[in-house]
Design a protein around this motif. Structure first.
Motif, PDB file in Angstrom:
ATOM      1  N   GLN A 148      30.894 -49.423 -23.602  1.00  0.00           N
ATOM      2  CA  GLN A 148      32.109 -49.961 -22.994  1.00  0.00           C
ATOM      3  C   GLN A 148      31.792 -51.078 -21.997  1.00  0.00           C
ATOM      4  O   GLN A 148      30.778 -51.046 -21.314  1.00  0.00           O
ATOM      5  CB  GLN A 148      32.899 -48.848 -22.316  1.00  0.00           C
ATOM      6  N   HIS A 149      32.697 -52.022 -21.932  1.00  0.00           N
ATOM      7  CA  HIS A 149      32.538 -53.198 -21.073  1.00  0.00           C
ATOM      8  C   HIS A 149      33.905 -53.516 -20.470  1.00  0.00           C
ATOM      9  O   HIS A 149      34.903 -53.578 -21.183  1.00  0.00           O
ATOM     10  CB  HIS A 149      32.035 -54.389 -21.908  1.00  0.00           C
ATOM     11  N   LEU A 150      33.961 -53.701 -19.168  1.00  0.00           N
ATOM     12  CA  LEU A 150      35.220 -54.054 -18.525  1.00  0.00           C
ATOM     13  C   LEU A 150      34.931 -54.895 -17.295  1.00  0.00           C
ATOM     14  O   LEU A 150      34.374 -54.412 -16.313  1.00  0.00           O
ATOM     15  CB  LEU A 150      35.996 -52.792 -18.113  1.00  0.00           C
ATOM     16  N   GLU A 151      35.304 -56.157 -17.348  1.00  0.00           N
ATOM     17  CA  GLU A 151      35.055 -57.065 -16.233  1.00  0.00           C
ATOM     18  C   GLU A 151      36.236 -57.036 -15.266  1.00  0.00           C
ATOM     19  O   GLU A 151      36.922 -58.034 -15.077  1.00  0.00           O
ATOM     20  CB  GLU A 151      34.799 -58.483 -16.764  1.00  0.00           C
ATOM     21  N   GLU A 152      36.457 -55.894 -14.673  1.00  0.00           N
ATOM     22  CA  GLU A 152      37.524 -55.734 -13.694  1.00  0.00           C
ATOM     23  C   GLU A 152      37.058 -54.760 -12.613  1.00  0.00           C
ATOM     24  O   GLU A 152      36.149 -53.958 -12.820  1.00  0.00           O
ATOM     25  CB  GLU A 152      38.804 -55.213 -14.361  1.00  0.00           C
ATOM     26  N   SER A 153      37.716 -54.846 -11.465  1.00  0.00           N
ATOM     27  CA  SER A 153      37.433 -53.900 -10.393  1.00  0.00           C
ATOM     28  C   SER A 153      38.466 -52.780 -10.452  1.00  0.00           C
ATOM     29  O   SER A 153      39.645 -53.011 -10.734  1.00  0.00           O
ATOM     30  CB  SER A 153      37.479 -54.598  -9.030  1.00  0.00           C
ATOM     31  N   VAL A 154      38.014 -51.569 -10.190  1.00  0.00           N
ATOM     32  CA  VAL A 154      38.904 -50.417 -10.243  1.00  0.00           C
ATOM     33  C   VAL A 154      38.739 -49.598  -8.970  1.00  0.00           C
ATOM     34  O   VAL A 154      37.722 -49.661  -8.286  1.00  0.00           O
ATOM     35  CB  VAL A 154      38.602 -49.531 -11.469  1.00  0.00           C
ATOM     36  N   LEU A 184      33.516 -50.530  -9.009  1.00  0.00           N
ATOM     37  CA  LEU A 184      34.305 -49.466  -8.403  1.00  0.00           C
ATOM     38  C   LEU A 184      34.459 -49.729  -6.907  1.00  0.00           C
ATOM     39  O   LEU A 184      33.477 -49.833  -6.178  1.00  0.00           O
ATOM     40  CB  LEU A 184      33.634 -48.112  -8.621  1.00  0.00           C
ATOM     41  N   LYS A 185      35.696 -49.865  -6.465  1.00  0.00           N
ATOM     42  CA  LYS A 185      36.004 -50.049  -5.047  1.00  0.00           C
ATOM     43  C   LYS A 185      36.673 -48.775  -4.550  1.00  0.00           C
ATOM     44  O   LYS A 185      37.796 -48.469  -4.930  1.00  0.00           O
ATOM     45  CB  LYS A 185      36.944 -51.251  -4.853  1.00  0.00           C
ATOM     46  N   GLU A 186      35.964 -48.040  -3.718  1.00  0.00           N
ATOM     47  CA  GLU A 186      36.480 -46.743  -3.293  1.00  0.00           C
ATOM     48  C   GLU A 186      37.745 -46.890  -2.445  1.00  0.00           C
ATOM     49  O   GLU A 186      37.880 -47.806  -1.632  1.00  0.00           O
ATOM     50  CB  GLU A 186      35.422 -45.964  -2.527  1.00  0.00           C
ATOM     51  N   LEU A 187      38.634 -45.957  -2.649  1.00  0.00           N
ATOM     52  CA  LEU A 187      39.931 -45.931  -2.003  1.00  0.00           C
ATOM     53  C   LEU A 187      39.833 -45.240  -0.646  1.00  0.00           C
ATOM     54  O   LEU A 187      39.217 -44.182  -0.518  1.00  0.00           O
ATOM     55  CB  LEU A 187      40.890 -45.160  -2.914  1.00  0.00           C
ATOM     56  N   GLN A 188      40.429 -45.855   0.378  1.00  0.00           N
ATOM     57  CA  GLN A 188      40.479 -45.190   1.667  1.00  0.00           C
ATOM     58  C   GLN A 188      41.313 -43.915   1.544  1.00  0.00           C
ATOM     59  O   GLN A 188      42.377 -43.916   0.922  1.00  0.00           O
ATOM     60  CB  GLN A 188      41.090 -46.105   2.726  1.00  0.00           C
TER      61      GLN A 188
END
Length: 283
Positions: A148-154, A184-188
């Motif tokens: 899998q490949h995904l050029e997005e931030s989640v 991956l940008k962790e959620l506060q």
């Protein structure tokens, strides 16, 4: 959603695995997936097959009984639980793309039948072989997506039942780390409830709305392009608030990303928005 599927062995080059029979998995679809987001079910089947499982979707399954149980209707909850036990007899494992439904079967079914010694062993046997999807893939199958490949931030929201009752937190993140180019940008306050809570949002709408307001604010402040979770109820709740606030952030079940099934519109968005995103990805 009604589907039955037989997996082929997925050895991934492991000779020992080639000699082992495929585990027979009964997929517990969940009401929300069946009625609102069938692509989550198809994604779960694809992932389980890729992990080397033989997957079946028993047509006799219905709700797990959680709404009745949470509302104090133990009689109907027990009736639904008995039907679930019968529908999933004979499977090596039962897997649900939902922490709350898996937790209902694992944690609460035995409590419903603690005073029924004739039924309790069968109920406990079902509970012991039931798993949430990402936990099953990581902890039981030792699965790692490889293509899998995904050029997005989640960013990722932890649903309460999966987190607190089943200990699901590291597993989805471990799987997402294997997706090439995904950030991956962790959620506060990622472990704070979104306010859905099944019947909670109906009983306490004002409190629920305040909670999802805080959650949607944290989601947007994360700077991510996409919100993921393993719980469709949470995702629908947060997606609804985001849309009412004018946000176009994509909202998807983690299984859809892990399986690469991103053709359907994100939760709460239109077909036109989905087509526009697909065009941008193909450039």
């Amino acid at each position: 959603m009604k589907q039955e599927s037989a997996a082929q062995p997925a050895s991934n080059g492991n000779p020992a695995r080639e000699k082992q029979p495929n585990p027979r998995v009964g997929l517990f679809i969940t009401c929300l997936v069946d009625l609102f987001r069938p692509t989550v079910g198809f994604s779960a089947v694809a992932l389980l097959e890729d992990a080397g499982c033989t997957v079946e979707v028993p047509q006799a399954q219905t709700c797990c009984g959680q709404p009745a149980y949470n509302s104090g209707d133990r009689e109907d909850a027990r009736a639904i639980a008995r039907a679930t036990v019968k529908a999933f007899q004979g499977f090596d494992y039962v897997v649900a793309p939902s922490g709350s439904c898996a937790a209902m079967i694992r944690e609460h079914y035995p409590r419903l039948f603690r005073d029924a010694p004739d039924l309790l062993p069968e109920v406990e046997a079902l509970a012991g072989r039931t798993h949430e999807l990402t936990s099953f893939l990581v902890d039981v199958c030792r699965y790692r997506p490889s293509s899998q490949h995904l050029e997005e931030s989640v960013t990722y929201h932890d649903g309460c039942s999966g987190l607190r009752e089943l200990g699901v937190s590291a597993q989805p993140r471990q799987l997402l780390q294997a997706v090439e180019s995904l950030e991956l940008k962790e959620l506060q306050d990622r472990e704070v409830c979104c306010g859905f809570g099944g019947t909670f949002c109906v009983k306490y709408p004002d409190i629920s709305n305040a909670m999802v307001q805080d959650k949607s604010k944290a989601v947007q402040e994360s700077g991510a392009e996409m919100l993921l979770a393993g719980e469709l109820g949470c995702l629908m709740n947060i997606a609804g608030k985001l849309r009412r606030q004018g946000s176009e952030m994509q909202v998807r079940h983690v299984a859809e990303v892990l399986a690469g099934q991103l053709e359907a519109p994100s939760i709460g968005s239109s077909d036109a928005e989905a087509a526009s995103r697909m065009q941008r990805r193909s450039r």
